[in-house]
Motif scaffolding. Structure first.
Motif, mmCIF file in Angstrom:
data_model
loop_
_atom_site.group_PDB
_atom_site.id
_atom_site.type_symbol
_atom_site.label_atom_id
_atom_site.label_comp_id
_atom_site.label_asym_id
_atom_site.label_seq_id
_atom_site.Cartn_x
_atom_site.Cartn_y
_atom_site.Cartn_z
ATOM 1 N N THR A 85 1.451 6.167 -4.579
ATOM 2 C CA THR A 85 1.599 7.586 -4.251
ATOM 3 C C THR A 85 0.253 8.300 -4.362
ATOM 4 O O THR A 85 -0.659 7.830 -5.056
ATOM 5 N N GLU A 86 0.162 9.439 -3.696
ATOM 6 C CA GLU A 86 -1.059 10.241 -3.775
ATOM 7 C C GLU A 86 -1.313 10.693 -5.211
ATOM 8 O O GLU A 86 -2.450 10.717 -5.674
ATOM 9 N N ALA A 87 -0.248 11.063 -5.913
ATOM 10 C CA ALA A 87 -0.395 11.532 -7.295
ATOM 11 C C ALA A 87 -0.944 10.426 -8.196
ATOM 12 O O ALA A 87 -1.834 10.673 -9.021
ATOM 13 N N GLN A 115 -2.702 7.788 -7.232
ATOM 14 C CA GLN A 115 -4.083 7.528 -6.836
ATOM 15 C C GLN A 115 -5.015 8.585 -7.419
ATOM 16 O O GLN A 115 -6.092 8.256 -7.916
ATOM 17 N N ARG A 116 -4.608 9.844 -7.401
ATOM 18 C CA ARG A 116 -5.432 10.910 -7.997
ATOM 19 C C ARG A 116 -5.646 10.693 -9.488
ATOM 20 O O ARG A 116 -6.742 10.909 -10.009
ATOM 21 N N GLU A 138 -8.189 8.020 -9.856
ATOM 22 C CA GLU A 138 -9.502 8.551 -9.514
ATOM 23 C C GLU A 138 -10.059 9.430 -10.627
ATOM 24 O O GLU A 138 -11.255 9.372 -10.929
ATOM 25 N N GLN A 151 0.820 -1.204 0.000
ATOM 26 C CA GLN A 151 0.000 0.000 0.000
ATOM 27 C C GLN A 151 0.859 1.261 0.000
ATOM 28 O O GLN A 151 0.499 2.264 -0.607
ATOM 29 N N GLU A 152 2.013 1.213 0.643
ATOM 30 C CA GLU A 152 2.911 2.369 0.708
ATOM 31 C C GLU A 152 3.486 2.741 -0.657
ATOM 32 O O GLU A 152 3.971 3.858 -0.844
ATOM 33 N N GLN A 209 -13.792 8.702 -6.076
ATOM 34 C CA GLN A 209 -12.698 8.484 -5.140
ATOM 35 C C GLN A 209 -12.498 7.004 -4.855
ATOM 36 O O GLN A 209 -13.433 6.214 -4.957
#
Length: 74
Positions: free
Chosen positions: A55-57, A59-60, A63, A51-52, A69
């Motif tokens: 990255t947020e980028a 995942q965005r 999405e 999961q680590e 989301q």
């Protein structure tokens, strides 16, 4: 293992969205394989990454591709 699900239980992906999500995960993690369930109830599993690694980028971007989301599915 990365496990994600759509926050909207009735969300559905078309084939182009599934291909795009697979491309993003396989290219940018990189991962050897991933599973993308079209829905309803979109589910994404990347068995050989943690999961680590997501990255947020990234995942965005996923999405944006699927139009809703994602939440971590334990």
């Amino acid at each position: 293992m990365i496990r994600l699900r759509a926050s909207t239980s009735d969300a559905v992906l078309d084939e182009a969205q599934v291909r795009r999500v697979r491309f993003l995960l396989l290219e940018f993690l990189p991962a050897a394989r991933c599973q993308v369930s079209q829905g309803p109830g979109i589910a994404i599993v990347v068995p050989d990454r943690s999961q680590e690694d997501l990255t947020e980028a990234l995942q965005r971007r996923i999405e944006e591709t699927i139009g809703c989301q994602l939440v971590v599915d334990d």
